[in-house]
Design a protein around this motif. Structure first.
Motif, PDB file in Angstrom:
ATOM      1  N   LEU A 171      18.638 -54.656  -1.068  1.00 13.42           N
ATOM      2  CA  LEU A 171      19.330 -53.515  -1.669  1.00 13.42           C
ATOM      3  C   LEU A 171      18.811 -52.202  -1.090  1.00 13.42           C
ATOM      4  N   ALA A 172      17.495 -52.118  -0.905  1.00 13.68           N
ATOM      5  CA  ALA A 172      16.919 -50.912  -0.308  1.00 13.68           C
ATOM      6  C   ALA A 172      17.446 -50.722   1.107  1.00 13.68           C
ATOM      7  N   THR A 173      17.600 -51.829   1.833  1.00 14.62           N
ATOM      8  CA  THR A 173      18.120 -51.756   3.196  1.00 14.62           C
ATOM      9  C   THR A 173      19.587 -51.347   3.201  1.00 14.62           C
ATOM     10  N   LEU A 174      20.388 -51.957   2.317  1.00 10.98           N
ATOM     11  CA  LEU A 174      21.817 -51.655   2.268  1.00 10.98           C
ATOM     12  C   LEU A 174      22.083 -50.191   1.926  1.00 10.98           C
ATOM     13  N   LEU A 175      21.340 -49.684   0.941  1.00  7.09           N
ATOM     14  CA  LEU A 175      21.574 -48.314   0.482  1.00  7.09           C
ATOM     15  C   LEU A 175      20.749 -47.284   1.246  1.00  7.09           C
ATOM     16  N   LYS A 176      19.884 -47.768   2.144  1.00  7.16           N
ATOM     17  CA  LYS A 176      19.039 -46.891   2.961  1.00  7.16           C
ATOM     18  C   LYS A 176      18.201 -45.961   2.078  1.00  7.16           C
ATOM     19  N   VAL A 177      17.566 -46.574   1.071  1.00  8.96           N
ATOM     20  CA  VAL A 177      16.690 -45.828   0.173  1.00  8.96           C
ATOM     21  C   VAL A 177      15.324 -46.493   0.170  1.00  8.96           C
ATOM     22  N   SER A 178      14.346 -45.807  -0.358  1.00  7.74           N
ATOM     23  CA  SER A 178      13.013 -46.374  -0.426  1.00  7.74           C
ATOM     24  C   SER A 178      12.958 -47.461  -1.498  1.00  7.74           C
ATOM     25  N   PRO A 179      12.086 -48.460  -1.314  1.00  6.76           N
ATOM     26  CA  PRO A 179      11.958 -49.526  -2.316  1.00  6.76           C
ATOM     27  C   PRO A 179      11.637 -48.949  -3.694  1.00  6.76           C
ATOM     28  N   SER A 180      12.207 -49.559  -4.718  1.00  5.91           N
ATOM     29  CA  SER A 180      12.034 -49.173  -6.124  1.00  5.91           C
ATOM     30  C   SER A 180      12.810 -47.920  -6.506  1.00  5.91           C
ATOM     31  N   SER A 181      13.655 -47.396  -5.611  1.00  3.80           N
ATOM     32  CA  SER A 181      14.508 -46.266  -5.989  1.00  3.80           C
ATOM     33  C   SER A 181      15.437 -46.703  -7.124  1.00  3.80           C
ATOM     34  N   PRO A 182      15.671 -45.835  -8.108  1.00  2.00           N
ATOM     35  CA  PRO A 182      16.523 -46.223  -9.244  1.00  2.00           C
ATOM     36  C   PRO A 182      17.997 -46.358  -8.839  1.00  2.00           C
ATOM     37  N   LEU A 183      18.625 -47.425  -9.312  1.00  4.24           N
ATOM     38  CA  LEU A 183      20.036 -47.688  -9.026  1.00  4.24           C
ATOM     39  C   LEU A 183      20.767 -48.009 -10.318  1.00  4.24           C
TER      40      LEU A 183
END
Length: 243
Positions: free
Chosen positions: A108-120
């Motif tokens: 998910l972090a890779t797909l959304l290009k966000v840092s790990p543990s970012s709130p979704l």
């Protein structure tokens, strides 16, 4: 000469096709069928497994084997919404949406290009045809674009999609990866399908004009009830044609 398994599958298939066993009807117990065909229970179950893979028979845990009612097929249009609300309306599908707060982990972090543990914010969309699950979609949006608090009230699928459109910037690019695979145990259980039935798995990323991924979606469409259509539009260079 066909094996006993294939002979039993052929006979049951013929009885279903000719209406001697009707859609929605429960088959005799496995023990009864094994006795009727004079085979062992494992052989009988192998024959039923053939019909389950073909989509003719459905095994309901604790209830037995049933002849499946004809399933309506939906068409997934590349780059479309998830699921296609017009297709859902056309096929009398209803969509149940569950909204939860989660964290970007692994893919998910890779797909959304966000840092790990970012709130979704996760939207779990499970479509039904009558009481039967039809398809599954998980939509993920960064919390700053779609805070869970803004979607706490009970909304229809159309209401959720409308609210999302208002909360986040419009997408400028849609990228989709399509594959065919076997369902995970969780997917097979949720969709009530055989673990041997292939599914169409679509991973989609939607990015805005700045390149930020504003939505990621994971779609699972059972292969016996879905088609996918992708259309490419070519731009014709009029100057080249004039020469």
């Amino acid at each position: 000469m066909p094996s006993r398994r294939d002979a039993i599958a052929d006979d049951l298939r013929d009885r279903i096709a000719t209406g001697r066993i009707k859609p929605g009807e429960r088959l005799p117990s496995e023990a009864h069928l094994a006795t009727q065909y004079r085979v062992s229970t494992p052989t009988l179950r192998n024959a039923l497994a053939v019909l389950q893979v073909e989509g003719l028979v459905e095994k309901v845990h604790g209830k037995g084997n049933f002849v499946r009612r004809p399933l309506r097929r939906i068409t997934y249009v590349g780059g479309g919404r998830t699921p296609d609300t017009q297709a859902a309306a056309h096929t009398d599908l209803s969509v149940i949406v569950r909204t939860t707060r989660t964290r970007a982990r692994g893919h998910l972090a890779t797909l959304l290009k966000v840092s790990p543990s970012s709130p979704l914010t996760e939207f779990l969309c499970l479509s039904h045809e009558g009481e039967r699950p039809h398809s599954l979609a998980r939509i993920y949006v960064p919390c700053d674009l779609a805070p869970a608090a803004a979607l706490r009230e009970s909304l229809s699928y159309e209401g959720v999609m409308t609210r999302l459109t208002r909360l986040r910037p419009p997408p400028a690019e849609v990228r989709e990866r399509v594959s065919v695979r076997l369902p995970t145990p969780e997917e097979a259980s949720t969709l009530r399908i055989s673990s041997a039935l292939a599914v169409l798995a679509i991973t989609r990323q939607m990015a805005d004009t700045a390149g930020r991924v504003v939505e990621a979606a994971l779609l699972v469409l059972p292969g016996d009830r879905a088609d996918a259509v992708f259309t490419t539009h070519y731009v014709i260079d009029e100057r080249a044609t004039e020469g």
